[in-house]
Design an enzyme around this catalytic site. Structure first.
Site, PDB file in Angstrom:
ATOM      1  N   THR A  39       0.839  -1.203   0.000  1.00 57.14           N
ATOM      2  CA  THR A  39       0.000   0.000   0.000  1.00 57.14           C
ATOM      3  C   THR A  39       0.866   1.243   0.000  1.00 57.14           C
ATOM      4  O   THR A  39       1.925   1.253   0.626  1.00 57.14           O
ATOM      5  CB  THR A  39      -0.853   0.026   1.292  1.00 57.14           C
ATOM      6  OG1 THR A  39      -1.651  -1.147   1.317  1.00 57.14           O
ATOM      7  CG2 THR A  39      -1.738   1.243   1.388  1.00 57.14           C
ATOM      8  N   VAL A  63     -12.038  -6.874   0.224  1.00 60.06           N
ATOM      9  CA  VAL A  63     -11.706  -5.450   0.146  1.00 60.06           C
ATOM     10  C   VAL A  63     -11.151  -5.030   1.499  1.00 60.06           C
ATOM     11  O   VAL A  63     -11.697  -5.406   2.542  1.00 60.06           O
ATOM     12  CB  VAL A  63     -12.954  -4.622  -0.219  1.00 60.06           C
ATOM     13  CG1 VAL A  63     -12.690  -3.136  -0.073  1.00 60.06           C
ATOM     14  CG2 VAL A  63     -13.402  -4.938  -1.647  1.00 60.06           C
ATOM     15  N   GLY A  64     -10.082  -4.271   1.490  1.00 65.07           N
ATOM     16  CA  GLY A  64      -9.462  -3.842   2.745  1.00 65.07           C
ATOM     17  C   GLY A  64      -9.919  -2.464   3.170  1.00 65.07           C
ATOM     18  O   GLY A  64     -10.985  -1.974   2.787  1.00 65.07           O
ATOM     19  N   ASP A  65      -9.090  -1.830   3.963  1.00 63.51           N
ATOM     20  CA  ASP A  65      -9.421  -0.513   4.522  1.00 63.51           C
ATOM     21  C   ASP A  65      -9.182   0.628   3.527  1.00 63.51           C
ATOM     22  O   ASP A  65      -9.819   1.683   3.616  1.00 63.51           O
ATOM     23  CB  ASP A  65      -8.584  -0.247   5.782  1.00 63.51           C
ATOM     24  CG  ASP A  65      -7.079  -0.359   5.498  1.00 63.51           C
ATOM     25  OD1 ASP A  65      -6.683  -1.226   4.690  1.00 63.51           O
ATOM     26  OD2 ASP A  65      -6.299   0.415   6.080  1.00 63.51           O
ATOM     27  N   THR A 124      -1.884   1.920   6.962  1.00 60.44           N
ATOM     28  CA  THR A 124      -1.392   0.743   6.260  1.00 60.44           C
ATOM     29  C   THR A 124      -1.320  -0.397   7.266  1.00 60.44           C
ATOM     30  O   THR A 124      -1.282  -0.167   8.463  1.00 60.44           O
ATOM     31  CB  THR A 124      -0.019   1.028   5.603  1.00 60.44           C
ATOM     32  OG1 THR A 124       0.421  -0.127   4.895  1.00 60.44           O
ATOM     33  CG2 THR A 124       1.027   1.411   6.619  1.00 60.44           C
ATOM     34  N   GLY A 125      -1.344  -1.614   6.742  1.00 60.61           N
ATOM     35  CA  GLY A 125      -1.330  -2.776   7.630  1.00 60.61           C
ATOM     36  C   GLY A 125      -2.576  -3.614   7.419  1.00 60.61           C
ATOM     37  O   GLY A 125      -3.208  -3.536   6.358  1.00 60.61           O
ATOM     38  N   GLY A 181      -5.928  -4.448   7.012  1.00 59.56           N
ATOM     39  CA  GLY A 181      -7.066  -3.568   6.785  1.00 59.56           C
ATOM     40  C   GLY A 181      -8.278  -3.892   7.633  1.00 59.56           C
ATOM     41  O   GLY A 181      -9.014  -2.993   8.053  1.00 59.56           O
TER      42      GLY A 181
END
Ligand code: SD4
Length: 327
Positions: A187, A216-218, A238-239, A241
């Site tokens: 990211t 789907v992530g953050d 980041t990380g 999500g």
């Protein structure tokens, strides 16, 4: 106390804040941020808009074939690269795309969603169709050479186990990276304060490598992966999500700044919230936030060691900063 019972110190006069303001300021996550900051800083130095800076900056990372972000990145468990991105401007306008395939610049599609549609978030086939209708070329579906190799390796065990996001070059040796042994993050997030004192942010990602198809992530979720409030500040994450979504991470960081915390304190409080929720499991989770406030103060914080961000200010020429961490 004044006649309304409000302490004279409760409300800071705007002119005092204006006097303290440092600008422009630009921060982006991980060491890929150094290259991404270059065109963004040019725009900011030339009195351009923060929104243009954060879009053009992360496009560098999206276009890089040997990076963790964009079409060259790790695929999902079915072997397809699916991309998420978001952008937010000084007026609180925002746009995002998720589960987008075969488009090189998801951040620019997110901007078009913001500027040209009545919606905030487009996903999958619909997002791709919109991108094509806006003139974005459909890229080949083939994986990059690095991604092919890491996918072949992953298939041997087919186990989804997010590794802690760490900048290996700086801090190695750590857990095995997913590609090349160089990095294991996917990211880039960028936030900026421009010469006019306006804030914007962007975030773009291939998501967690070998995720379930459709995950789907953050990063495209406004208030999770990215949030901007032009009165207060901006934050990006980041990380893992899922952990960021569960606490509405970047919105929380901005709200902490609204309560008077510095950007660093606000980021620390947010990662502490994730750790508290997870108890002993937190030692296997990496999440990091970076933030900037209206006065041009900035900071970051991560759960684990090994996170860094790239910083430009009038006094600091694109340097990698290792912020504090909990463990
Ligand atoms: C996600 N937050 O999709 C992203 C992954 C990430 O470095 O930040 N990787 O959950």
């Amino acid at each position: 106390m004044g006649s309304l019972g409000i302490s004279a110190f409760a409300v800071k006069p705007v002119f005092a804040l204006e006097n303290k303001m440092v600008k422009p300021v630009l921060l982006s996550t991980w060491d890929a941020g150094i290259a991404a900051n270059k065109p963004a800083w040019e725009i900011l130095k030339n009195k351009g808009r923060a929104l243009d800076a954060v879009e053009n900056g992360v496009m560098v990372t999206e276009a890089s074939q040997n990076c963790c972000v964009g079409l060259g990145a790790n695929p999902d468990r079915d072997g397809f690269v699916t991309l998420d991105a978001s952008i937010m401007d000084e007026f609180g306008n925002c746009g995002s795309v998720a589960f987008l395939e075969r488009i090189k610049h998801p951040v620019s599609v997110a901007r078009r969603v913001m500027e040209k549609t009545p919606h905030v978030l487009l996903v999958g086939e619909g997002a791709q169709k919109f991108a094509v209708s806006e003139g974005f070329p459909l890229e080949p579906a083939e994986l990059s050479e690095d991604a092919k190799k890491s996918y072949r390796d992953w298939l041997k065990q087919s186990r989804y186990q997010p590794v802690i996001n760490i900048e290996n070059k700086q801090h190695g040796p750590f857990a095995p990276s997913q590609i090349n042994g160089e990095w294991n993050h996917d990211t880039i997030g960028m936030i900026a304060l421009d010469m006019n004192g306006n804030l914007s942010g962007s975030c773009t990602t291939s998501g967690m490598g070998f995720k379930m198809r459709g995950r789907v992530g953050d990063s495209p979720i406004i208030g999770a992966g990215l949030y901007v409030d032009n009165e207060i500040g901006a934050a990006v994450s980041t990380g893992v999500g899922e952990e960021v979504i569960k606490i509405c991470g970047t919105h929380l960081v901005v709200e902490f700044m609204r309560q008077g915390m510095t950007p660093e304190e606000a980021c620390k409080k947010a990662v502490e919230r994730i750790v508290k929720r997870n108890g002993a499991k937190a030692k296997d989770i990496q999440v990091a936030f970076i933030a900037i406030n209206k006065q041009g103060e900035y900071g970051g914080y991560s759960i684990q060691k090994g996170f860094n961000y790239a910083l430009c200010t009038p006094a600091i020429n694109n340097q990698l900063i290792n912020p504090k961490y909990l463990f």
